[in-house]
Write an enzyme that holds these catalytic residues in place. Structure first.
Site, short mmCIF file in Angstrom:
data_model
loop_
_atom_site.label_atom_id
_atom_site.label_comp_id
_atom_site.label_asym_id
_atom_site.label_seq_id
_atom_site.Cartn_x
_atom_site.Cartn_y
_atom_site.Cartn_z
N HIS A 146 -19.47 -1.05 72.13
CA HIS A 146 -20.74 -0.39 72.44
C HIS A 146 -21.84 -1.42 72.66
O HIS A 146 -21.94 -2.40 71.92
CB HIS A 146 -21.17 0.52 71.29
N ASN A 178 -16.64 -7.73 67.33
CA ASN A 178 -17.11 -6.34 67.44
C ASN A 178 -17.07 -5.61 66.10
O ASN A 178 -17.98 -4.84 65.78
CB ASN A 178 -16.25 -5.59 68.47
#
Length: 330
Positions: A146, A178
């Site tokens: 994201h 991440n």
């Protein structure tokens, strides 16, 4: 700028030879980008018109006539969502950038918002020829990372669902980035609502040069998908802007490599001048704000990550290496 940061940036592809490009003063000139690039560009085509309204040029040449067949681009797919605005790069099938706004109220869970209800989705508003697809990430070895995090959109289920559109997603290294350091940086940004009533964020991928074995500098990045069509960024940036009631802004820009980062690494090692981010991204930031209204965030608050273990699993990362803090792309 710390010696450690300078070493890391150099290993990422920024040397003294190109220092002026990355670290020089940013230009005061900027062109406003419009969502409809075709219409804007066609209105500004250079032409010469006679009294009778006929286009003329030496030798009877009129290149602008090509555009009657259609404007080739680039087209910037700018889309507004509840929690963020995305600008999509059709060539690399990544976001150019996403813009967010968070407040103490917006970060509160409305009570029935659950990340488990959200699923990754292709953005059907992007033409299929340029669309990132779910199958492109299958067995790629990268997380669907994201840019506007789901945790920033807890105020409604729809807002959280929108963060799972692939126009908000980039390929990111999973363990060590991440799911670790990048997530801690996102949490740091959310923590700033305790210091500022309003926080604005700009996040996106970068494709930075590295020095190759022949001594030349090149931009190299992996492609995933079948056929390969989604670029894997070498780095990611995040611009943090804390807004004060008096109109002053507290600003910090961070550039992180898309690779494993030891959680013991200080966040300030990734801080870069806003001008450097502008030159490496091709974007301009805060150009309408008087210089005296912009303060350095990390001089006003402590810029450090809070390491939180996710999924109750303790992750052990490799020790920090001296010159590989900002590793070159694979």
């Amino acid at each position: 700028m710390s010696k450690y940061l300078a070493t890391g940036i150099a290993s990422a592809g920024v040397s003294a030879a190109v220092a002026n490009f990355f670290w020089g003063k940013s230009s005061t000139e900027t062109n406003a980008q419009q969502a409809n690039g075709a219409n804007t560009a066609s209105k500004n085509l250079p032409t010469t018109i006679t009294g009778g309204g006929t286009l003329v040029s030496p030798g009877g040449v009129n290149p602008s006539e090509f555009f009657k067949y259609g404007f080739p681009g680039p087209v910037h797919d700018l889309k507004t969502h509840q929690e963020y605005i995305s600008c999509y790069d059709r060539q690399k099938r990544n976001p150019y950038y996403v813009v967010e706004h968070i407040t103490p109220e917006s970060l509160k869970n409305s009570g029935n918002v659950d990340r488990k209800k959200s699923v990754f989705k292709e953005d059907e508003q992007i033409p299929l020829a340029f669309r990132a697809q779910l199958r492109d990430y299958f067995r790629s070895g990268y997380d669907r990372g994201h840019q506007a995090p789901a945790a920033n959109a807890k105020f409604s289920q729809e807002a959280m669902n929108e963060t799972f559109l692939l126009t908000n997603i980039s390929p990111q290294v999973g363990d060590g980035f991440n799911r670790d350091y990048w997530a801690h940086l996102e949490y740091f940004c959310r923590q700033q609502v305790a210091n500022f009533p309003s926080v604005r964020l700009v996040t996106g991928p970068l494709y930075l040069p590295k020095k190759c074995a022949d001594g030349k500098w090149r931009v190299e990045y992996e492609m995933i998908g079948n056929p390969p069509n989604i670029a894997v960024p070498t780095h990611f940036f995040k611009l943090v802007v804390g807004e004060k009631p008096n109109g002053d802004l507290s600003v910090a820009a961070f550039v992180l490599p898309n690779g494993v980062i030891d959680n013991k690494t200080s966040l300030t090692e990734f801080e870069v001048p806003v001008e450097a981010l502008e030159r490496s991204s091709g974007l301009t930031f805060l150009q309408n704000v008087p210089q005296g209204k912009k303060k350095q965030l990390c001089k006003e608050v402590k810029c450090e990550i809070t390491v939180r273990e996710f999924d109750n699993a303790t992750k052990t990362l490799p020790p920090k290496k001296d010159v590989l803090l900002l590793p070159p792309p694979k």
